[in-house]
Write a protein that holds these residues in place. Structure first.
Motif, mmCIF file in Angstrom:
data_model
loop_
_atom_site.group_PDB
_atom_site.id
_atom_site.type_symbol
_atom_site.label_atom_id
_atom_site.label_comp_id
_atom_site.label_asym_id
_atom_site.label_seq_id
_atom_site.Cartn_x
_atom_site.Cartn_y
_atom_site.Cartn_z
ATOM 1 N N ASP A 55 0.842 -1.199 0.000
ATOM 2 C CA ASP A 55 0.000 0.000 0.000
ATOM 3 C C ASP A 55 0.878 1.251 0.000
ATOM 4 N N SER A 56 0.748 2.079 -1.035
ATOM 5 C CA SER A 56 1.661 3.201 -1.237
ATOM 6 C C SER A 56 0.938 4.435 -1.757
ATOM 7 N N VAL A 57 1.614 5.570 -1.621
ATOM 8 C CA VAL A 57 1.139 6.841 -2.165
ATOM 9 C C VAL A 57 2.307 7.554 -2.844
ATOM 10 N N THR A 58 1.987 8.529 -3.659
ATOM 11 C CA THR A 58 3.013 9.329 -4.321
ATOM 12 C C THR A 58 3.561 10.355 -3.343
ATOM 13 N N SER A 59 4.876 10.376 -3.194
ATOM 14 C CA SER A 59 5.528 11.383 -2.358
ATOM 15 C C SER A 59 5.804 12.637 -3.195
ATOM 16 N N GLU A 60 6.277 12.426 -4.407
ATOM 17 C CA GLU A 60 6.508 13.537 -5.348
ATOM 18 C C GLU A 60 6.678 12.957 -6.738
ATOM 19 N N TYR A 61 6.406 13.794 -7.749
ATOM 20 C CA TYR A 61 6.735 13.396 -9.113
ATOM 21 C C TYR A 61 6.846 14.614 -10.001
ATOM 22 N N LYS A 62 7.572 14.424 -11.090
ATOM 23 C CA LYS A 62 7.794 15.459 -12.085
ATOM 24 C C LYS A 62 7.408 14.875 -13.428
ATOM 25 N N ILE A 63 6.802 15.694 -14.260
ATOM 26 C CA ILE A 63 6.413 15.220 -15.589
ATOM 27 C C ILE A 63 6.909 16.201 -16.651
ATOM 28 N N ASN A 64 7.407 15.655 -17.738
ATOM 29 C CA ASN A 64 7.785 16.444 -18.906
ATOM 30 C C ASN A 64 6.834 16.084 -20.044
ATOM 31 N N TYR A 65 6.162 17.090 -20.584
ATOM 32 C CA TYR A 65 5.299 16.887 -21.749
ATOM 33 C C TYR A 65 6.160 17.061 -22.989
ATOM 34 N N LEU A 66 6.141 16.066 -23.861
ATOM 35 C CA LEU A 66 7.006 16.071 -25.036
ATOM 36 C C LEU A 66 6.285 16.487 -26.313
ATOM 37 N N ARG A 67 5.002 16.115 -26.419
ATOM 38 C CA ARG A 67 4.202 16.481 -27.595
ATOM 39 C C ARG A 67 2.727 16.315 -27.230
ATOM 40 N N PRO A 68 1.828 16.868 -28.027
ATOM 41 C CA PRO A 68 0.395 16.751 -27.729
ATOM 42 C C PRO A 68 -0.081 15.297 -27.712
ATOM 43 N N GLY A 69 -1.006 15.020 -26.819
ATOM 44 C CA GLY A 69 -1.628 13.700 -26.726
ATOM 45 C C GLY A 69 -2.729 13.584 -27.769
ATOM 46 N N ILE A 70 -2.387 13.022 -28.913
ATOM 47 C CA ILE A 70 -3.343 12.853 -30.011
ATOM 48 C C ILE A 70 -3.379 11.376 -30.362
ATOM 49 N N GLY A 71 -4.574 10.806 -30.423
ATOM 50 C CA GLY A 71 -4.691 9.403 -30.782
ATOM 51 C C GLY A 71 -5.982 8.788 -30.292
ATOM 52 N N ASP A 72 -5.974 7.479 -30.230
ATOM 53 C CA ASP A 72 -7.149 6.723 -29.792
ATOM 54 C C ASP A 72 -7.022 6.251 -28.354
ATOM 55 N N THR A 73 -5.766 6.001 -27.931
ATOM 56 C CA THR A 73 -5.502 5.417 -26.614
ATOM 57 C C THR A 73 -4.232 6.008 -26.036
#
Length: 117
Positions: A55-73
């Motif tokens: 059983d866990s939770v997020t302590s911290e995270y970082k995200i880098n967006y590289l390109r637009p999310g385009i698609g079906d899934t």
């Protein structure tokens, strides 16, 4: 559950989640909202870390967006880079799939903490 995310893989040190893209997940420019991509990465990171810690939770995270999310899934593939007794450092690649073509849209790195420690 609200968005319809599916847990495709859950094994020690690894998790894969998928989410069908629909119009309710898109922002004003017609691609998936960054908050949805971030949510998917966060969940995959926590599943991956939790696969070793319990059983866990997020302590911290970082995200880098590289390109637009385009698609079906969208698919979030997370794995544990390092794990101790009470925390794990995990990485996650978020991929958009359209007509069989896979494109990385974001990459995240996070620390997952065991609950109760």
């Amino acid at each position: 559950m609200l968005l319809g995310t599916e847990l495709e893989v859950f094994e020690p040190g690894k998790a894969v989640l998928s989410l069908a893209i629909n119009d309710s997940l898109k922002q004003q420019h017609g691609f998936v909202h960054g908050g949805v991509i971030s949510y998917l990465a966060d969940n995959a990171l926590t599943y991956a870390g939790g696969s070793l810690l319990g059983d866990s939770v997020t302590s911290e995270y970082k995200i880098n967006y590289l390109r637009p999310g385009i698609g079906d899934t969208l698919v979030a593939q997370a794995s544990v880079l390092s794990s101790g007794k009470s925390q794990a450092v995990c990485q996650c690649e978020v991929i958009a799939i359209q007509d069989g073509e896979r494109r990385t849209v974001a990459f995240a790195l996070g620390t997952i903490r065991k609950v109760g420690d």
